[in-house]
Structures are given as structure tokens and as C-alpha cells.
Motif scaffolding. Structure first.
Motif, PDB file in Angstrom:
ATOM      1  N   GLU A 121       0.859  -1.189   0.000  1.00 35.71           N
ATOM      2  CA  GLU A 121       0.000   0.000   0.000  1.00 35.71           C
ATOM      3  C   GLU A 121       0.892   1.236   0.000  1.00 35.71           C
ATOM      4  OE1 GLU A 121      -3.346   0.369  -0.134  1.00 35.71           O
ATOM      5  OE2 GLU A 121      -3.514  -1.804  -0.459  1.00 35.71           O
ATOM      6  N   GLN A 142       7.092  -3.384  -8.767  1.00 32.86           N
ATOM      7  CA  GLN A 142       5.768  -3.317  -9.386  1.00 32.86           C
ATOM      8  C   GLN A 142       5.726  -3.993 -10.758  1.00 32.86           C
ATOM      9  OE1 GLN A 142       5.004   0.947  -9.131  1.00 32.86           O
ATOM     10  NE2 GLN A 142       3.664   0.601  -7.374  1.00 32.86           N
ATOM     11  N   SER A 200      -0.372   2.972  -7.935  1.00 32.73           N
ATOM     12  CA  SER A 200      -0.637   1.784  -7.127  1.00 32.73           C
ATOM     13  C   SER A 200      -0.032   0.587  -7.843  1.00 32.73           C
ATOM     14  CB  SER A 200      -2.138   1.584  -6.957  1.00 32.73           C
ATOM     15  OG  SER A 200      -2.687   1.134  -8.185  1.00 32.73           O
ATOM     16  N   ASP A 201       0.236  -0.485  -7.092  1.00 34.49           N
ATOM     17  CA  ASP A 201       0.830  -1.686  -7.695  1.00 34.49           C
ATOM     18  C   ASP A 201       0.003  -2.168  -8.881  1.00 34.49           C
ATOM     19  OD1 ASP A 201       2.648  -1.451  -5.703  1.00 34.49           O
ATOM     20  OD2 ASP A 201       2.306  -3.427  -4.795  1.00 34.49           O
TER      21      ASP A 201
END
Lengths: 314, 407
Positions: B6, B25, B189-190
């Protein structure tokens, strides 16, 4: 578990993964060894090759002699190329992106690529424990580049960089003891083989390839060009090498346990082996005879050492 | 399955951490690396991602940088996403394998945290290593700060793995000045990051046993030239894909990158051309120069290879004088950038060429100050007003001892 080895008849019927169409010299033992290696592998295999005779003779664009996945990067890093492919296999299998049979990973290198320039890379691969087999095609010379000395060249050999001359008997240093060096990495299996002892070789290669972890095979590969013998004499010269114990056949399990796998019934004098090759011709001059004596002493001492190690089981 | 991380809307990361998160990622299959300052934290951070279950792939800590790239080549040929990081001497040790990776068209991503080359040994940042590998057939992308180190890493996989490109790609960032300087970074975000990069598309994999591939064959005089020419052609054309990826990234993030990036150049008479963190310093200096009545601008490029000759020539053609800043010294020659920029301007037909001067600076990370840059703008102004070069072509900034200049 080591599977049953193929007999000659089965061997001759095996699928060819290495084409007869290649540019190796007539009489070169490399081809014999490679065919036996590929016949010893069941299932998929990824091959790596360091720069050297085998590499330049088998993948000359737009042709290839290989019917298996094959990669060559440079002189020193054939081992690490295979280690990289093995790591990729592990990653893809873990992620569920590779679902086929687990492949075998095998790297070939000559003695230059193994004893000398590529040694660091092999050592690194073994320390990290990649599941691969490294096979050295040991012809004791840089045959691909014109016959220069390597760390594997035996004492007394005349090479293009240590030529025998008026004041020199050829190479001054002894051959590096690669098998014990590799065993010292803690490899579960290292062995020395020669293609004339076909069954012994096939069994050991199978054992190496089927053993989990990094395993090492040093395969004597008689070189008709640089050892200077007729191209139909490869097996005879190889026989002299193992029967004189210049190239003893043995294996080391788990880094320590030495097992001799072939004991000649009649041990041949080293001079018979040397006499069969042009590279040692000058040793038979009176002023160089002491090198032959030295060579014999070294071979005797090493054979004694191997037998004691075997007896001691440590 | 790796756990997601997160991330905050704004993270305080240095350039190395930014690069590490981008690699995480991208869900790389194999990272093979060897530590070297100042890139070391990239693989250290990555190691902690591995240890804590944020990465599924294999992490191979090899015994040298040469082996790192060798393992990357073997892994990439086996058909998966591959990356590594290095600097300076490590990069120098890799150079042999760089050519082999590009020759086999393997889309490896390399983070090159730029650093000086010995001797004398120096761990600090200059661009010597970048220039050492410039002819190796890799795409070379240039970044100025941690945000860009992050963004360009995500884009590097898209560019390298594009089916029209399939060329290994380097993301450059300045040693310490970017790699060790914490700044605000806006990460994706991932999930969004991975979706942007996409799944790896395999081609001629060593693990495809139905169609055995031969990698790294030899090709002598009858074929070698064709192989090299094909690589060159693909590299030259890859700028189209680079721009396409820049465009898609801008749509996703609002952060728009261009092959040529300019600052206040539209009405400028003089400009500084530089790479890396110096670009940001030069923007400040240009702003101050304008307060003193000098029409100053700044320009940089995003891909050093392929070099955008035509675009750069057109962007700079109307200037009167340009300072080309080389943070490396190709001993015995003008600066590498100087030569490239000069070539770009000579591509422009029917143009009066700007007056070019070459400043060698920052070797081993010798400071380049605002005063230095303001002096450069002053000299450029003098050149522009005189209509000719009023100083030697190649000068050294911040060098102790007798003033050194050539030509």
C-alpha cells in the motif's frame, strides 16, 4: 534415481539432438562426447556453450547443429547463461507460467573456458547451487585459437605459446587439478570421463545430470590437431591416456568421497602415451628425458593419492 | 502470489528507492545483480522485497557484474522479464555482455546510476559510465530526479519489451544527486503500475522445447553486418515507440515527457544543454539570467540512444549561442554531448548555426554551482552579441590549478 543406461543398439537408435552436420575437425572427440551427453538426457534440456571449438563449429549463422535450445554468450560465461535460464525456469514454474516437464540445464566449455577465463563464473554458479551440469571438454589447449597453452595443458607439452625450442622443453607448469577444485565447492557430484570408456562415461553423465544441484564433468577430449596424431587414432590415444593413468577415471561424491571407476588391468607406461602424440615428441630427446621421468612420477603419486582417498572414504 | 504494497499518494523516496519500487511493481521474473555504489540500495531494497514476500521472481546475487549481465542474458533468453542495476566499474565490467544482450535483442532493463570511472577511484557521480556503454546497442533513457527514475523505470519495460523494439534499455540517473536524494515521489498503485507495463510477451524462448532456439550464433563477414544494421535500424526507429509510451504514460499520470525537453527556449537567444540533475540547476540559473536581461533557456533530451538528431536540431536552430555541458571527459576529444549536439545542428538545412561551446564539469562530482551556471550564461551572451566565439571552445569548470581550455 539413476535410470538404466542405454545399450549401444538403443544408443544408435536415439533421436539425434546434435546434427552430424557441423564443422568440428575429423577425429575430434568433442562430437562423441556431446552426442553421449544428449543421449543421456531424458526429456527437455537447455544447453549453454562457452566460446570455443564446439561453439564455433556448430552454430554458424544461418545454420545450427542443435535440435535443442542452445545459447552462447561469451568465452567465460556459458555457465552463468545456463544459471540465468535455470533461474528463469524456477521463476516461471513458481508463477505457474511454465507447466511442462522440468528441464535439465547443461553447460559446455573447453578447458580454457573452464580452467582459466571462465573459472570465476563456474565457481559462482556452484556456490549458488544452481541445478545444472557443467561439462568441460578438456583438450588441454586453446585449440580454437591456434594451440596456445591453457591452465589444463600438461607439463612438457609444446604449444604455440610455449613451443619447445633450443632452451625449452615446452610448458613448465603442471595441469591444474580441476576435479578436486570443483569438488571443494561441495558439489554433490563431480567426475572425470573419457569417451573411449563409453559405458563409464554414459553412467557418470547420467548421474551428474540427474543429481540435484551443480555437478561437474571433466571429459577428456583428445585433439587430433593440437595433440598431433592421425584423425583415426582418437580412441587409441584416449585408451593410452586412461590406461597410463595420465587421465584416471574417478568420481567424487558430495565433495569428499573419491571412487575410482576404472582400474586398467595392464597399466601402460606414460611414455607410451606421450610417444603417440606430436606435442610431446621433443621430450624423447636425451636432454628432455627427465621430464618424462617427472611426468611418470607425478602420475604414480596421483594414482597413489586417489587410491588412498578411496580407501579412506573421506 | 506476491503481496501488494500500500503506497501513499506521495512517498518520500530517493532515486534508488523509487527505482526499486518500480522494479517490484513490474513483477520481474529474474533480477541478477552485484552491489556497487551508488546503485547498491536498488538491489538491497529489492532483496528486502524478496525477503518479505513482495516479489515472486528469482533474485540471483551473482559474483560480479559481468556475471550479473550474463545471468540476465540467459534468463531473458529463457523468456521472462529481467532487470538489474549497476554503476561505474561494474558497468565497465558488464560492457562486453551489453553488446551480446543487444545483439540477441533481449529486452533487459538496466538501472545505471551514473558514477565516475577509475582511476583515480571515485565513488561519486559523473556521466563517464553512461558514455562508456553508448555504442552497445541499448536504448539509453535519461532522468533528472527520483520521480523520473520511477516513471522511466515503468516505461522502460514497455519500451524494451515492445514487439517492434525488443532492445535492452538503460535508465540513467545521477549518482547521489538523484540516487541518494530523497524527494516527494508520486507512485502509481501496484495494480495500476502493473497494468500499464502489462504481462511479458515471450519470443523464441529457450524454454519452448517444441521450437528449439539457437542464441548467440557466430556470423562472420557474410552476415555480421546485416545483424548490426538491423539492430541499428530498430534502435533508430524505437523513438516512435518511446514517444508513444511517453504519451500513454501522460494520459495515465498527467506527467508528460518528451524526447526533447526545453525550458523557456521559445524566445531564448542563448541556452544551456545538459543531462541529468544539472538540467534542474540550469533552469534556476536561466530564470535568474532572465532577470539580468539575458534571454536564457535550457534544453535536454530523454533518450541519449537513440539520439534524436532531427528533433534536437530543430529545437535549437534559432538560438544564437549554446553551452553544451559534458559531465564526462572523453580524453583527447571534445565532450561526447558536444559532438552529438553539433551533429544535430548540422542536420538542419538552411540554418545559420548557433555558436557552440563545450563545458567540461562535475567530474567525480565536483560541484557545479549557480554562480558557475550564471557565468556560463554571461559567456553565452557575449558570444551571442559578438556573433562569434569569444572564449575557447572547450573549457573546464571548477578545476583547481591553471585554467584549462582547448581549441
Amino acid at each position: 534415481m539413476v535410470k538404466e543406461i542405454k545399450n549401444l543398439k538403443q544408443f544408435s537408435k536415439s533421436a539425434e539432438k546434435f546434427e552430424g552436420a557441423h564443422l568440428l575437425c575429423p577425429g575430434c572427440a568433442h562430437g562423441m562426447i556431446v552426442r553421449e551427453v544428449l543421449n543421456a538426457v531424458d526429456g527437455p534440456v537447455v544447453l549453454g556453450n562457452s566460446t570455443g571449438c564446439l561453439e564455433v563449429s556448430t552454430a554458424v549463422y544461418p545454420y545450427t547443429s542443435w535440435d535443442v535450445p542452445w545459447i552462447h554468450i561469451g568465452f567465460e560465461n556459458g555457465s552463468t547463461a545456463v544459471a540465468g535460464a535455470e533461474a528463469m525456469y524456477k521463476a516461471l514454474a513458481k508463477k505457474g507460467k511454465y507447466n511442462g516437464q522440468k528441464p535439465k540445464f547443461v553447460a559446455f566449455g573447453g578447458d580454457g573456458a573452464t580452467y582459466d577465463i571462465g573459472f570465476q563464473w563456474i565457481s559462482g554458479c556452484f556456490e549458488r547451487g544452481h541445478d545444472m551440469t557443467y561439462i568441460c571438454l578438456d583438450n588441454e589447449v586453446y585449440a580454437n585459437t591456434g594451440g596456445q597453452r591453457s591452465g589444463s595443458t600438461p607439463i612438457g607439452a609444446s604449444t604455440s605459446t610455449t613451443p619447445a625450442g633450443k632452451v625449452s622443453y615446452g610448458k613448465k607448469e603442471r595441469k591444474k587439478d580441476i576435479l578436486f577444485v570443483m569438488a571443494a565447492h561441495g558439489s554433490p557430484y563431480v567426475a572425470q570421463v573419457a569417451p573411449n570408456k563409453w559405458k563409464d562415461m554414459n553412467k557418470k553423465i547420467k548421474q551428474a545430470i540427474d543429481t540435484q544441484g551443480p555437478t561437474f564433468i571433466n571429459a577428456m577430449s583428445a585433439c587430433t590437431t593440437e595433440w598431433r596424431f592421425d584423425s583415426n587414432q582418437t580412441v587409441e590415444v584416449s585408451d593410452l591416456a586412461v590406461d597410463s593413468l595420465v587421465f584416471p577415471l574417478f568420481e567424487i561424491i558430495n565433495g569428499t568421497e573419491v571412487k575410482i571407476t576404472y582400474r586398467p588391468k595392464n597399466i601402460v607406461p606414460v611414455r607410451d602415451y606421450l610417444g603417440a602424440q606430436g606435442r610431446f615428441k621433443h621430450l624423447f630427446k636425451p636432454e628432455n628425458e627427465h621430464i618424462i621421468e617427472q611426468f611418470q612420477k607425478d602420475v604414480d603419486a596421483r594414482w597413489e593419492y586417489l587410491q588412498r582417498r578411496e580407501e579412506a572414504k573421506v | 502470489m506476491a503481496s501488494a504494497v500500500e503506497l501513499q499518494e506521495i512517498e518520500v523516496w530517493d532515486g534508488n528507492m523509487a527505482a526499486s519500487h518500480a522494479l517490484r511493481q513490474a513483477q520481474i521474473d529474474v533480477v541478477a545483480a552485484y552491489p556497487i555504489t551508488p546503485s547498491t540500495p536498488i538491489v538491497q531494497n529489492y532483496g528486502s522485497f524478496v525477503s518479505n514476500g513482495y516479489v515472486d521472481g528469482e533474485f540471483v546475487m551473482v559474483e560480479s557484474e559481468h556475471a550479473a549481465m550474463s545471468a540476465c542474458v540467459g534468463a531473458a533468453a529463457a523468456g521472462g522479464r529481467v532487470a538489474t542495476a549497476t554503476s561505474s566499474q561494474g558497468f565497465a565490467l558488464m560492457v562486453e555482455v551489453l553488446y551480446q544482450a543487444s545483439g540477441m535483442r533481449l529486452p533487459i532493463v538496466l538501472n545505471l546510476v551514473n558514477r565516475a570511472l577509475a582511476s583515480p577511484l571515485n565513488i561519486h557521480g559523473d556521466h563517464s559510465d553512461m558514455y562508456l556503454g553508448r555504442d552497445a546497442g541499448w536504448i539509453n533513457l535519461c532522468t533528472c530526479n527520483p520521480q523520473e527514475a520511477y516513471d522511466f523505470n515503468l516505461m522502460a519495460f514497455r519500451i524494451a519489451e515492445d514487439m517492434e523494439v525488443r532492445i535492452p534499455t538503460i535508465v540513467n540517473q545521477d549518482g547521489f544527486l538523484s540516487s541518494h536524494t530523497a524527494q516527494n515521489v508520486r507512485p502509481l498503485s501496484d495494480e495500476v503500475a502493473y497494468k500499464f507495463i502489462g504481462d511479458y510477451q515471450s519470443k523464441n524462448s529457450l524454454l519452448d522445447f517444441n521450437k528449439p532456439a539457437t542464441y548467440g550464433a557466430q556470423a562472420e563477414e557474410d552476415w555480421h553486418f546485416e545483424h548490426k544494421a538491423q539492430l541499428h535500424s530498430a534502435l533508430m526507429h524505437s523513438s516512435r515507440v518511446i514517444e508513444k509510451v511517453f504519451g500513454e504514460f501522460a494520459k495515465l499520470t498527467g506527467r508528460k515527457y518528451n524526447l526533447i525537453e526545453t525550458y523557456d527556449i521559445e524566445d531564448a537567444e542563448v541556452a544551456v544543454f545538459a543531462l541529468g540533475t544539472t538540467v534542474e540547476s540550469a533552469r534556476v540559473a536561466a530564470k535568474n539570467a532572465r532577470k539580468r536581461g539575458i534571454k536564457a533557456g535550457v534544453a535536454t533530451i530523454r533518450s541519449f540512444r537513440p539520439f534524436p538528431y532531427a528533433e534536437l536540431g530543430n529545437a535549437l536552430k534559432n538560438l544564437k549561442a549554446i553551452a553544451i555541458m559534458d559531465k564526462s571527459l572523453p580524453a583527447g576529444a571534445m565532450g561526447a554531448l558536444f559532438n552529438e549536439v553539433g551533429t544535430s545542428l548540422y542536420q538542419v538545412k538552411d540554418s545559420k548555426h548557433p555558436i557552440l561551446s563545450n563545458y567540461i564539469y562535475g567530474l567525480g562530482e565536483r560541484d557545479l554551482t549557480q554562480v558557475d551556471l550564471e557565468n556560463i550564461f554571461k559567456e553565452l551572451q557575449e558570444n551571442a552579441q559578438a556573433g562569434k566565439l569569444t572564449h575557447p571552445t572547450q573549457q573546464f569548470i571548477g578545476l583547481r590549478g591553471p585554467k584549462l581550455s582547448f581549441c
